[in-house]
Design an enzyme around this catalytic site. Structure first.
Site, short mmCIF file in Angstrom:
data_model
loop_
_atom_site.label_atom_id
_atom_site.label_comp_id
_atom_site.label_asym_id
_atom_site.label_seq_id
_atom_site.Cartn_x
_atom_site.Cartn_y
_atom_site.Cartn_z
N HIS A 161 8.67 -9.76 7.86
CA HIS A 161 7.82 -10.85 7.35
C HIS A 161 7.09 -11.51 8.52
O HIS A 161 7.25 -12.70 8.79
CB HIS A 161 8.67 -11.87 6.59
CG HIS A 161 9.27 -11.32 5.35
ND1 HIS A 161 10.29 -11.92 4.66
CD2 HIS A 161 8.96 -10.20 4.65
CE1 HIS A 161 10.60 -11.19 3.60
NE2 HIS A 161 9.82 -10.13 3.57
C1 LIG Z 1 9.19 -2.10 5.55
C2 LIG Z 1 8.61 -3.36 5.00
C3 LIG Z 1 9.20 -3.98 3.89
C4 LIG Z 1 8.65 -5.15 3.38
N1 LIG Z 1 9.14 -5.66 2.22
C5 LIG Z 1 8.47 -6.67 1.60
C6 LIG Z 1 8.81 -7.06 0.29
O1 LIG Z 1 9.71 -6.51 -0.35
N2 LIG Z 1 8.11 -8.09 -0.27
C7 LIG Z 1 7.10 -8.73 0.39
O2 LIG Z 1 6.51 -9.66 -0.16
N3 LIG Z 1 6.76 -8.37 1.65
C8 LIG Z 1 7.39 -7.33 2.24
N4 LIG Z 1 6.99 -6.90 3.46
C9 LIG Z 1 5.93 -7.64 4.16
C10 LIG Z 1 4.54 -7.41 3.58
O3 LIG Z 1 4.40 -6.10 3.12
C11 LIG Z 1 3.51 -7.73 4.68
O4 LIG Z 1 3.68 -9.07 5.08
C12 LIG Z 1 2.08 -7.54 4.22
O5 LIG Z 1 1.91 -6.23 3.77
C13 LIG Z 1 1.13 -7.84 5.37
O6 LIG Z 1 -0.18 -7.53 4.99
P1 LIG Z 1 -1.35 -7.44 6.07
O7 LIG Z 1 -2.59 -7.15 5.30
O8 LIG Z 1 -1.30 -8.61 6.94
O9 LIG Z 1 -0.96 -6.19 6.99
P2 LIG Z 1 -0.74 -4.67 6.60
O10 LIG Z 1 -0.48 -4.52 5.16
O11 LIG Z 1 0.28 -4.15 7.55
O12 LIG Z 1 -2.15 -3.99 6.84
C14 LIG Z 1 -2.74 -3.74 8.11
C15 LIG Z 1 -3.52 -2.45 8.00
O13 LIG Z 1 -4.40 -2.34 9.09
C16 LIG Z 1 -4.35 -1.02 9.60
N5 LIG Z 1 -4.75 -1.08 11.00
C17 LIG Z 1 -4.10 -1.68 12.02
N6 LIG Z 1 -4.77 -1.54 13.16
C18 LIG Z 1 -5.90 -0.85 12.86
C19 LIG Z 1 -7.00 -0.40 13.63
N7 LIG Z 1 -7.10 -0.64 14.94
N8 LIG Z 1 -7.98 0.31 13.00
C20 LIG Z 1 -7.91 0.56 11.67
N9 LIG Z 1 -6.88 0.15 10.90
C21 LIG Z 1 -5.89 -0.55 11.49
C22 LIG Z 1 -2.91 -0.61 9.38
O14 LIG Z 1 -2.72 0.77 9.46
C23 LIG Z 1 -2.62 -1.21 8.02
O15 LIG Z 1 -2.98 -0.33 6.99
C24 LIG Z 1 7.52 -5.74 4.01
C25 LIG Z 1 6.93 -5.13 5.11
C26 LIG Z 1 7.45 -3.94 5.61
C27 LIG Z 1 6.79 -3.29 6.78
#
Ligand SMILES: Cc1cc2nc3c(=O)[nH]c(=O)nc-3n(C[C@H](O)[C@H](O)[C@H](O)COP(=O)(O)OP(=O)(O)OC[C@H]3O[C@@H](n4cnc5c(N)ncnc54)[C@H](O)[C@@H]3O)c2cc1C
Length: 574
Positions: free
Chosen positions: A486
């Site tokens: 998280h």
């Molecule tokens: C294993 C795991 C279990 C979890 N379980 C839960 C749960 O049960 N419930 C819940 O609410 N939350 C859960 N979370 C947390 C939640 O999923 C994350 O907080 C949320 O997905 C974050 O979203 P985001 O858009 O910030 O980042 P992300 O969803 O991580 O998206 C970032 C994206 O950017 C891409 N990226 C990064 N750098 C680059 C670059 N230089 N060029 C192009 N693309 C790039 C990545 O590949 C990724 O696809 C979990 C997370 C993980 C990893």
């Protein structure tokens, strides 16, 4: 910048209105909403591949993904001083849908108190009531609830695991026996207490943002999605973000945006991209030869995660995921249940019930959560026998501190734009964080001792009955605490000198650049972070579209480049 990439000569730079970097929980939402108007050209860039496998659909099959480097970033933290110098694996999704494609599907909006506290931190407009329309817009909740708080038509499927199985029933009843109040719908604002968890699934299948927001609009001609393309930095000219450099098919190329660049690369990679683009602490940038665009000491700071320890139990009945994965009879039974009804142990991949509570009475809001997970093993990544899943029937009750006070950082440690940054979450460095976990372990034992749980338990296997005193439990906590995944806060919104983005998510001091992902949260919105991130992206999209409508974010003529017209073939470096 030393180590900078060389642009391939002689290729035209395609131009879009918006470039969204990262197709994760936030990025897919933003790309969908911004491309609703067919006249707006949007490019969504994702470093990872398409989410083609069945592993991304059936929740339990995430066991095949968590340690799969083809679809995850296998990030590792610096040794953690308060965790006996152990490093931590920080798996993140690197695939369409990002971490929403590999997460635990647990669906919690969070604590209204936390959202409301952000206004006092210089981030007005993100309170519980402000977020509510977007929490409703994003979901189709099928398990009842109040229409005032629950959405019925949104892209993300949401369901309550009501009376899920004997184990969850036992945990909920035992929590009641231990004095916790039972809550029907913790997502309507009644946050504290014990509840069956809600899941972001539809008819048993994972509702990732890729599946829910991208797939339905894949035929839009004005939305391009580039997978297997990693962005190296944002190109800034005269204080205006004009494009990005990325590596696609082994070739580095430049793509321009006439309106805005939106970083949605997540809480590890968004600050990294800002630093590589010249926004950050000048000392850190200079050490890697990056030319400073703007002195921003807050970039990469304020990193937070819920510290997470656990107790495991041997279960008296073959009703756990350990049994599904190791006993063919249970597997067939649960497989049929999933295929026929979209229910059972294949429809989940983490916890089934939780209790949100106070670690001490004088806290202003709940700061501790325990949650039941119907599997057990040596650590949080032990989801298969080869990863350390226990050979017997088993379950875990996880313990997480909801309001950690420790603050870490993530910074570039190399001029190579494709190197992983240095991550130091500083777990348990604030003494209160370990104290909360200690209370959590005691709270789990109190629940496990209740009549409704006792018949389900053979014995506590970790830490085990021999770990009794506070000192012994503290030693166990330092040896076992891991990530909850998280992670937030590294591009914090606010108006003070250390804030990275303003409350409208624009990066301070540069035009046409925003961060829209979980890195902007000032603190963790309590409990799980996927739903808050999606709601944030919905709200941010509305803000961007409103500004576009008002003409506020128009910059199309400053590059002198003409947007690619509908029907024109776009030439991409390959
Ligand atoms: C294993 C795991 C279990 C979890 N379980 C839960 C749960 O049960 N419930 C819940 O609410 N939350 C859960 N979370 C947390 C939640 O999923 C994350 O907080 C949320 O997905 C974050 O979203 P985001 O858009 O910030 O980042 P992300 O969803 O991580 O998206 C970032 C994206 O950017 C891409 N990226 C990064 N750098 C680059 C670059 N230089 N060029 C192009 N693309 C790039 C990545 O590949 C990724 O696809 C979990 C997370 C993980 C990893």
């Amino acid at each position: 910048m030393s180590g900078s990439v060389t642009l391939r000569e002689g290729r035209p730079s395609p131009t879009f209105d918006y470039i969204v970097v990262g197709a994760g929980s936030a990025g897919c939402v933003v790309a969908n909403r911004l491309s609703e108007d067919a006249r707006t050209r949007v490019l969504l860039i994702e470093a990872g591949p398409k989410d083609r496998s069945i592993n991304f659909r059936v929740p339990l099959l995430v066991v095949n993904l968590l340690k799969n480097p083809d679809v995850t970033w296998p990030l590792v933290t610096e040794p953690q001083r308060a965790l006996n110098d152990r490093t931590q694996l920080w798996t993140r999704g690197r695939v369409l849908g990002g971490s929403s494609s590999i997460n635990g599907n647990v669906y919690v909006r969070g604590d209204p108190w936390v959202f409301d506290s952000w206004a006092g931190m210089g981030a007005p407009g993100w309170g519980w009531d402000d977020m509510m329309p977007y929490f409703k817009k994003m979901e189709t909740y099928v398990s009842g609830g109040d229409d005032a708080y629950r959405g019925r038509k949104g892209p993300i499927g949401a369901v309550k695991l009501d009376r899920f199985d004997e184990l969850a029933d036992g945990f909920v009843a035992a929590s009641g026996e231990a004095g916790h109040r039972i809550v029907d719908d913790y997502n309507d604002g009644s946050y504290e207490g014990t509840a069956y968890l809600q899941y972001s699934t539809k008819r048993g299948f994972r509702s990732s943002t890729s599946w829910s927001y991208l797939r339905p609009v894949r035929n839009r001609r004005n939305l391009e999605v580039w997978t297997d393309t990693e962005v190296a930095r944002v190109i800034v000219e005269n204080g205006v973000a004009v494009g990005i450099e990325c590596r696609r098919n082994g070739v580095t190329t430049r793509v321009d945006a006439s309106a805005e660049i939106i970083l949605s690369a997540g809480p590890v990679m968004s600050p990294k991209l800002l630093e590589l683009s010249g926004f950050g602490n000048p000392d850190i940038l200079a050490a890697q030869g990056v030319e400073v665009q703007r002195n921003m000491p807050g970039v990469g700071e304020n990193l937070q995660d819920h510290p997470n320890t656990r107790l495991t139990f041997e279960c008296a009945k073959p009703i756990t995921i350990n049994d599904v994965l190791q006993n063919p009879v249970v597997r067939v039974k649960q497989g049929l249940k999933f295929l026929m009804f979209g229910k059972g142990l294949l429809s989940i991949c983490s916890a089934t019930a939780h209790t949100v509570m106070y670690s001490r009475p004088d806290e202003t809001s709940p700061d501790l959560k325990i949650q039941l997970q119907p599997f057990s093993g040596r650590d949080r990544y032990a989801r298969r026998p080869q990863d350390g899943l226990d050979p017997h029937s088993g379950f875990t009750v996880g313990v997480m501190g909801l309001k950690p006070k420790s603050r870490g950082s993530v910074h570039i440690g190399s001029p190579d734009p494709y190197a992983y940054p240095k991550i130091d979450p500083a777990y348990l460095e604030h003494p209160d964080d370990a104290r909360v976990l200690l209370q959590g372990i005691k709270a789990v034992r109190a629940v496990a001792a209740q009549p409704s749980m006792r018949p389900l338990i053979v014995k506590e296997t970790r830490p085990g009955a021999a770990t009794v005193t506070d000192e012994e439990i503290m030693a166990y906590i330092r040896e076992t605490t891991q990530t909850t995944w998280h992670i937030v806060g590294s591009c914090r919104m606010g108006t003070d000198d250390d804030a990275v983005v303003a409350p409208d998510l624009r990066v301070h001091g540069v035009r046409n650049l925003r961060v829209v992902d979980s890195s902007v949260f000032p603190t963790i919105p309590s409990s799980n972070t996927n739903a808050p991130t999606i709601a944030l992206a919905e709200k941010a999209s509305d803000m961007i579209l409103a500004e576009r409508k008002a003409g506020a974010s128009r910059r199309g003529d400053t590059t002198g480049r003409r947007p690619v017209g509908p029907g024109e073939t776009m030439r991409i470096a390959s």
